[in-house]
Scaffold this motif. Structure first.
Motif, mmCIF file in Angstrom:
data_model
loop_
_atom_site.group_PDB
_atom_site.id
_atom_site.type_symbol
_atom_site.label_atom_id
_atom_site.label_comp_id
_atom_site.label_asym_id
_atom_site.label_seq_id
_atom_site.Cartn_x
_atom_site.Cartn_y
_atom_site.Cartn_z
ATOM 1 N N ASP A 110 0.639 -1.349 0.001
ATOM 2 C CA ASP A 110 0.058 -0.088 0.045
ATOM 3 C C ASP A 110 0.961 1.209 0.019
ATOM 4 O O ASP A 110 0.577 2.306 -0.517
ATOM 5 C CB ASP A 110 -0.986 0.046 1.353
ATOM 6 N N GLU A 129 6.656 5.835 11.663
ATOM 7 C CA GLU A 129 5.061 5.603 11.631
ATOM 8 C C GLU A 129 4.596 6.203 10.729
ATOM 9 O O GLU A 129 4.848 7.541 10.832
ATOM 10 C CB GLU A 129 4.457 5.636 13.147
ATOM 11 N N LEU A 131 0.879 7.477 9.093
ATOM 12 C CA LEU A 131 -0.376 7.475 9.553
ATOM 13 C C LEU A 131 -1.306 8.113 8.623
ATOM 14 O O LEU A 131 -0.879 9.368 8.232
ATOM 15 C CB LEU A 131 -0.861 8.156 10.943
ATOM 16 N N LYS A 133 -4.592 9.486 7.428
ATOM 17 C CA LYS A 133 -5.904 9.883 7.835
ATOM 18 C C LYS A 133 -7.001 9.829 6.666
ATOM 19 O O LYS A 133 -6.709 10.870 5.607
ATOM 20 C CB LYS A 133 -5.980 11.103 8.749
ATOM 21 N N GLU B 112 12.084 10.640 1.376
ATOM 22 C CA GLU B 112 11.280 10.552 0.056
ATOM 23 C C GLU B 112 10.055 10.657 0.038
ATOM 24 O O GLU B 112 9.421 10.271 1.068
ATOM 25 C CB GLU B 112 11.855 9.117 -0.586
ATOM 26 N N ILE B 114 6.184 10.221 0.180
ATOM 27 C CA ILE B 114 5.601 9.004 0.594
ATOM 28 C C ILE B 114 4.512 8.594 -0.539
ATOM 29 O O ILE B 114 3.406 9.471 -1.053
ATOM 30 C CB ILE B 114 4.659 8.996 1.914
ATOM 31 N N ASN B 115 4.465 7.430 -1.050
ATOM 32 C CA ASN B 115 3.699 6.992 -2.255
ATOM 33 C C ASN B 115 2.607 6.132 -1.873
ATOM 34 O O ASN B 115 3.085 5.101 -1.529
ATOM 35 C CB ASN B 115 4.670 6.492 -3.313
ATOM 36 N N ILE B 116 1.361 6.596 -1.936
ATOM 37 C CA ILE B 116 0.315 5.583 -1.473
ATOM 38 C C ILE B 116 -0.419 4.917 -2.718
ATOM 39 O O ILE B 116 -1.004 5.612 -3.545
ATOM 40 C CB ILE B 116 -0.605 6.308 -0.515
ATOM 41 N N LYS B 117 0.080 3.673 -2.793
ATOM 42 C CA LYS B 117 -0.679 2.915 -3.791
ATOM 43 C C LYS B 117 -2.102 2.643 -3.690
ATOM 44 O O LYS B 117 -2.848 2.578 -4.791
ATOM 45 C CB LYS B 117 0.107 1.944 -4.281
ATOM 46 N N ASN B 118 -2.587 1.988 -2.633
ATOM 47 C CA ASN B 118 -3.977 1.749 -2.457
ATOM 48 C C ASN B 118 -4.547 2.589 -1.400
ATOM 49 O O ASN B 118 -3.864 2.633 0.024
ATOM 50 C CB ASN B 118 -4.097 0.114 -2.165
ATOM 51 N N ASN B 119 -5.681 3.202 -1.444
ATOM 52 C CA ASN B 119 -6.417 3.666 -0.529
ATOM 53 C C ASN B 119 -7.591 2.827 -0.055
ATOM 54 O O ASN B 119 -7.846 2.128 -0.692
ATOM 55 C CB ASN B 119 -6.660 5.176 -0.817
ATOM 56 N N ILE B 120 -8.018 3.367 0.873
ATOM 57 C CA ILE B 120 -9.317 2.602 1.454
ATOM 58 C C ILE B 120 -10.536 2.996 0.305
ATOM 59 O O ILE B 120 -10.621 4.098 0.084
ATOM 60 C CB ILE B 120 -9.782 3.024 3.115
ATOM 61 N N LYS B 124 -11.297 9.565 1.349
ATOM 62 C CA LYS B 124 -10.314 10.245 0.652
ATOM 63 C C LYS B 124 -9.332 10.671 1.684
ATOM 64 O O LYS B 124 -9.692 10.693 2.687
ATOM 65 C CB LYS B 124 -10.964 11.842 -0.061
ATOM 66 N N ILE B 125 -8.161 10.789 1.117
ATOM 67 C CA ILE B 125 -6.996 10.899 2.003
ATOM 68 C C ILE B 125 -6.819 12.469 2.566
ATOM 69 O O ILE B 125 -6.878 13.316 1.910
ATOM 70 C CB ILE B 125 -5.526 10.539 1.390
ATOM 71 N N ASN B 126 -7.107 12.651 3.770
ATOM 72 C CA ASN B 126 -7.084 13.879 4.341
ATOM 73 C C ASN B 126 -5.668 14.476 4.778
ATOM 74 O O ASN B 126 -5.055 15.539 4.880
ATOM 75 C CB ASN B 126 -7.789 14.142 5.809
ATOM 76 N N SER B 127 -4.743 13.254 5.319
ATOM 77 C CA SER B 127 -3.164 13.844 5.335
ATOM 78 C C SER B 127 -2.581 12.470 5.537
ATOM 79 O O SER B 127 -2.878 11.454 5.836
ATOM 80 C CB SER B 127 -3.144 14.756 6.838
ATOM 81 N N VAL B 128 -1.276 12.652 5.420
ATOM 82 C CA VAL B 128 -0.294 11.450 5.508
ATOM 83 C C VAL B 128 0.846 12.041 6.358
ATOM 84 O O VAL B 128 1.427 13.279 5.951
ATOM 85 C CB VAL B 128 0.357 11.300 4.073
ATOM 86 N N GLU B 129 1.071 11.488 7.547
ATOM 87 C CA GLU B 129 2.084 11.926 8.554
ATOM 88 C C GLU B 129 3.125 10.915 8.814
ATOM 89 O O GLU B 129 2.688 9.729 9.114
ATOM 90 C CB GLU B 129 1.226 12.393 9.739
ATOM 91 N N VAL B 130 4.326 11.410 8.737
ATOM 92 C CA VAL B 130 5.326 10.385 8.990
ATOM 93 C C VAL B 130 5.946 10.861 10.544
ATOM 94 O O VAL B 130 6.354 12.086 10.350
ATOM 95 C CB VAL B 130 6.419 10.016 7.814
#
Lengths: 142, 142
Positions: A110, A129, A131, A133, B112, B114-120, B124-130
Motif C-alpha cells: 500500500d 510510523e 498514519l 488519515k 522521500e 510517500i507514495n500511497i498506492k492503495n487507499n481505502i 479520501k486521504i486527508n493527511s499523510v504523516e510520518v
DNA sequence: ACATATATTATAATTATTCTAAACTATTGA
DNA sequence: TCAATAGTTTAGAATAATTATAATATATGT
C-alpha cells in the motif's frame, strides 16, 4: 486457537508471571485470526462482556503496558485523546478512518518503504510510523 | 516581524474577530523566524511569562483550535498524553526526540515522498504523516 | 450608539491515565 | 510442603489534559 499453556510459556519466557488476569487478556488479544486494534476502553468493555469474573481497570492498564514493553503490542500514535494499541507488531503503517475512529493496517504494497536519508545527529531511530488519515469523500471539514 | 494590522486582516479574512487575546497569541505564534512546535501548556507558559495581562487557559484552547480549524496550525500526532501543534502548515514530517520530548521538522529531502498506492475504498486521504521516533544511541529501552 | 452575535473568563465537569497502599498470589528454596 | 518474598491485583484517590457551562465582556453592522 492458542492453548493456555502456550500463553503461560510466552509470559514466563519474558519474565511475566502467568496470572489468571494476564491469561484472560492474552486470550482476548491474541486468540484472533486478524490484527486487533484497540483502546484500553475497548479492551475493558470486551473483557467485562466476555468474562464472568472482572478484571480491574488498573490491571488492564498494567497488563497492556507490560505487553507493550515486552514487545507483544505496539502503541499507535493518533490524535491523542487516547492511546491505541495493535496486536500486529510487525513493521507496518496505518490508515485512520476519521468517520469511524477506526484504525486499519496498511498492507505491504500500500505504501512504498520509507527511506530516511538524514537522521538527527547522535540519535538512533526507534520507529518510523506513517498514519494516513482518511474520511468519507463527501464531507469537507472534520 | 509582522504588524498587528496584518494579523487583524488575517483573522478577519477567515471570519475570526480580531480580539486582543487572539492578536497576542498571533504574535507569540507567528512572529518567529522558525517553525514553532508547542503544546498548549508551552504556549500558556510563554504567554504568562511575556504578557502583562493574562489570557485564560480556556481562551488559549479555544484560540488554538480556531487557528487549527482555519488552517493556521497543524496538530501533530504523537503517542502521548498531550497534543502538539506546529506553525509550519506545509506538508512535512517529523522527528520526535524521545529523550527531550521535542518535535523537529523533517526537511525536504530527509524523507522521500510517500507514495500511497492503495487507499481505502470510498474514502479520501486527508493527511499523510510520518513520525520518526529517535532517542539517544546509548539507551536501550524507552 | 444600539442590538446582537461572538469571545472571554473562571470554574466545574469530564476523561484518560497513573499512583497508592493494602490484600493477594506465584515462585523459590529450605 | 510451607514459609518467605517478590511480584500482582485491586479499589479508589490523585493527576493532567481537555471540554463544557454560563455569566460577563467585546466586536461589528446598522
Amino acid at each position: 486457537m492458542l492453548k493456555n499453556s502456550e500463553f503461560i510459556d510466552k509470559l514466563r519466557s519474558s519474565g511475566l508471571r502467568p496470572t489468571k488476569q494476564r491469561l484472560k487478556i492474552c486470550e482476548v488479544l491474541f486468540n484472533r485470526d486478524k490484527t486487533f486494534h484497540f483502546t484500553i476502553n475497548d479492551l475493558a468493555k470486551i473483557i467485562s462482556a466476555k468474562l464472568n469474573e472482572k478484571i480491574s481497570l488498573a490491571t488492564i492498564y498494567n497488563t497492556v503496558h507490560a505487553f507493550k514493553n515486552k514487545g507483544y503490542l505496539k502503541e499507535i500514535s493518533i490524535n491523542s485523546d487516547k492511546s491505541y494499541f495493535d496486536t500486529n507488531i510487525t513493521n507496518h503503517h496505518h490508515f485512520f478512518d476519521e468517520d469511524t475512529n477506526q484504525l486499519i493496517d496498511c498492507n505491504k504494497g500500500d505504501i512504498e518503504t520509507i527511506n530516511i536519508k538524514n537522521n538527527i545527529t547522535g540519535k538512533k531511530i526507534n520507529s518510523v510510523e506513517v498514519l494516513i488519515k482518511v474520511a468519507s469523500d463527501n464531507q469537507n471539514q472534520k
